[in-house]
Design an enzyme around this catalytic site. Sequence first.
Site, PDB file in Angstrom:
ATOM      1  N   GLU A 145       4.069   9.153 -18.978  1.00  0.00           N
ATOM      2  CA  GLU A 145       3.371   8.142 -19.765  1.00  0.00           C
ATOM      3  C   GLU A 145       3.883   8.059 -21.202  1.00  0.00           C
ATOM      4  OE1 GLU A 145      -0.616  10.379 -21.436  1.00  0.00           O
ATOM      5  OE2 GLU A 145      -0.735   9.338 -19.509  1.00  0.00           O
ATOM      6  N   GLU A 183      -6.063  -4.167  -3.183  1.00  0.00           N
ATOM      7  CA  GLU A 183      -7.177  -4.727  -2.419  1.00  0.00           C
ATOM      8  C   GLU A 183      -7.194  -6.259  -2.440  1.00  0.00           C
ATOM      9  OE1 GLU A 183      -9.383  -3.441  -0.418  1.00  0.00           O
ATOM     10  OE2 GLU A 183      -8.631  -1.410  -0.656  1.00  0.00           O
TER      11      GLU A 183
END
EC number: 4.2.1.126
Length: 224
Positions: free
Chosen positions: A36, A5
């Site tokens: 992960e 954004e």
Amino acid sequence: MDATEIQPTYGLTAEQTFGLIAGGEPALTHTVKAAEDSIELAQEDLAAVQLTAQDIVVASAASGQTPYTLAALQYAQEKGALGIGFSCVEDSPLAQLANYPITPVVGPEVITGATLLKAGTAEKMVLNMLSTGIMVKSGKVYQNLMINVVPTNGKTFERAKKIIAEATQTSLLAAERALERANNHVPLAIVLIETKGTIAEAKALLAATNGHVSQAVKLNDKQH
């Protein structure tokens, strides 16, 4: 989300700010098992984007002990990059490793172990504060206005005009004319109106202040 954004909001490129997640883009919509836990994957991901000492890595893991995240921060520091560690556990391995640890106190989750709740919300808020502060300090904001919006369609063009008009206390028509003269570059249009100079003079002021509109206007005032 925050890194993405920032790009249209403040006029940055995808090379300047981006997010990495264990397992890559597929992990945004599907679970990538064991990603992960991979130290090698973190190192490979950062090597692929050619991380250097000029970069900043914000490593985020609610528990503060996710292997991928820890390995990413360790790799960043080996390359001389600044490391910021975000976690929700006091004195976590991630916090100990980071140059700048950020550890908000979120309290117990409503559902034990569900770190996508309070911890996830805290993460979004902290990242918003980080990016907003950095953009303000680097001159991407004038007064309290989002001046580096890139007019790419009708909606953003109208938004750009309103921002210019509000920033300079002028009419929408004057803002539109300045935006046209500035070839749709909002900061340049603002400096044009605020300094009442030429395109060349406004560009020189922005170049001298590394694109910082407030400093460009102040520099013009000093020169006159």
